[in-house]
Design a protein around this motif. Structure first.
Motif, PDB file in Angstrom:
ATOM      1  N   ILE A   1       0.856  -1.190   0.000  1.00  0.00           N
ATOM      2  CA  ILE A   1       0.000   0.000   0.000  1.00  0.00           C
ATOM      3  C   ILE A   1       0.892   1.240   0.000  1.00  0.00           C
ATOM      4  N   ASP A   2       0.695   2.090  -1.013  1.00  0.00           N
ATOM      5  CA  ASP A   2       1.444   3.342  -1.167  1.00  0.00           C
ATOM      6  C   ASP A   2       2.958   3.120  -1.101  1.00  0.00           C
TER       7      ASP A   2
ATOM      8  N   THR B   1      -3.866   4.762  -1.567  1.00  0.00           N
ATOM      9  CA  THR B   1      -4.888   5.479  -0.805  1.00  0.00           C
ATOM     10  C   THR B   1      -5.304   6.773  -1.488  1.00  0.00           C
TER      11      THR B   1
ATOM     12  N   HIS C   1      -0.275   9.115  -4.586  1.00  0.00           N
ATOM     13  CA  HIS C   1       0.635   8.234  -3.862  1.00  0.00           C
ATOM     14  C   HIS C   1       1.216   7.154  -4.771  1.00  0.00           C
TER      15      HIS C   1
ATOM     16  N   VAL D   1     -12.439  -1.469   1.644  1.00  0.00           N
ATOM     17  CA  VAL D   1     -12.188  -0.128   1.121  1.00  0.00           C
ATOM     18  C   VAL D   1     -13.179   0.835   1.763  1.00  0.00           C
TER      19      VAL D   1
ATOM     20  N   GLN E   1      -9.725  10.164  -2.110  1.00  0.00           N
ATOM     21  CA  GLN E   1      -8.934   9.363  -1.188  1.00  0.00           C
ATOM     22  C   GLN E   1      -9.752   8.154  -0.750  1.00  0.00           C
ATOM     23  N   VAL E   2      -9.047   7.091  -0.385  1.00  0.00           N
ATOM     24  CA  VAL E   2      -9.688   5.939   0.251  1.00  0.00           C
ATOM     25  C   VAL E   2      -8.826   5.527   1.436  1.00  0.00           C
ATOM     26  N   ALA E   3      -9.461   4.849   2.370  1.00  0.00           N
ATOM     27  CA  ALA E   3      -8.733   4.210   3.464  1.00  0.00           C
ATOM     28  C   ALA E   3      -8.921   2.705   3.285  1.00  0.00           C
ATOM     29  N   TYR E   4      -7.945   1.934   3.698  1.00  0.00           N
ATOM     30  CA  TYR E   4      -8.039   0.469   3.639  1.00  0.00           C
ATOM     31  C   TYR E   4      -8.037  -0.066   5.066  1.00  0.00           C
TER      32      TYR E   4
ATOM     33  N   VAL F   1      -4.327   5.010   5.842  1.00  0.00           N
ATOM     34  CA  VAL F   1      -4.928   6.233   5.301  1.00  0.00           C
ATOM     35  C   VAL F   1      -3.902   7.046   4.519  1.00  0.00           C
ATOM     36  N   ALA F   2      -4.429   7.925   3.652  1.00  0.00           N
ATOM     37  CA  ALA F   2      -3.586   8.877   2.917  1.00  0.00           C
ATOM     38  C   ALA F   2      -3.369  10.090   3.808  1.00  0.00           C
TER      39      ALA F   2
ATOM     40  N   SER G   1       0.222   8.031   6.464  1.00  0.00           N
ATOM     41  CA  SER G   1       1.280   8.315   5.499  1.00  0.00           C
ATOM     42  C   SER G   1       2.282   9.318   6.075  1.00  0.00           C
TER      43      SER G   1
END
Length: 197
Positions: free
Chosen positions: A48-49, A80, A84, A107, A117-120, A130-131, A174
């Protein structure tokens, strides 16, 4: 590069972002290192990212190659936020990676701004990735960082309420230090201090 083993099959690493000097001043002090996540799902190796650490790329890739080979699973690269992308393109090519979200990852859209933006939420580890909607506040908690492009406050509020209802233990941000226990409480505290709910 700083690498943290958070649980069996869940790691977080940081790498210095090459454009950190150009970042705007958007709230809490933002360190030049950004957080990235490695997760071993039952059906994929998930990055992720991801950002390869400058000057340590070969060593990092050797470890990652070993883990991907050991598990024998496809690699999924999740972002995210679109900005990114970081090292995602080169890693997609190296591992023929896709962007399929494993069943154990939920998601959570962060709405209200056009940047999407999204959070996982990695359910087995109760970890939220999160971003920029949350950042480490420098005191062991979280700061709420709404997008400068925010257009729909009600939509953002709905997204934050949904995130606040998750049984979160870890918040892997992040920017800044992650929250490694009582993540749901840290989220609720950030939201109450930000007066967004």
């Amino acid at each position: 590069m700083d690498v943290q083993r958070l649980a069996e099959g869940l790691w977080r690493w940081t790498a210095r972002h090459p454009n950190a000097a150009d970042w705007p001043d958007w709230g809490p002090p933002v360190p030049p290192e950004v957080g990235c996540v490695y997760y071993e799902a039952a059906d994929a190796v998930v990055l992720i990212d991801p950002l390869l650490p400058a000057g340590e790329e070969e060593d990092f890739l050797a470890y990652l190659d070993r883990d991907v080979e050991r598990l024998g699973l496809p690699v999924s690269i999740l972002l995210t936020a679109a900005w990114h992308e970081r090292s995602a393109a080169s890693l997609r090519e190296r591992y023929r990676a896709g962007d399929r979200v494993p069943e154990s990852v939920e998601v959570q859209p962060v709405e209200g701004a056009p940047e999407e933006q999204v959070a996982y939420f990695i359910r087995p580890h109760r970890a939220l990735v999160v971003a920029e909607i949350f950042a480490g506040d420098g005191r062991g908690g979280l700061a709420l960082v709404p997008s400068p492009a925010l257009q729909d406050r009600a939509a953002l509020d709905r997204s934050l309420r949904a995130i606040a209802e998750l049984p979160v233990e870890l918040v892997l941000v992040s920017h800044g230090e992650p929250v490694l226990r009582d993540g749901r409480r840290a989220i609720e505290s950030a939201l109450s201090q930000g007066a967004f709910l």
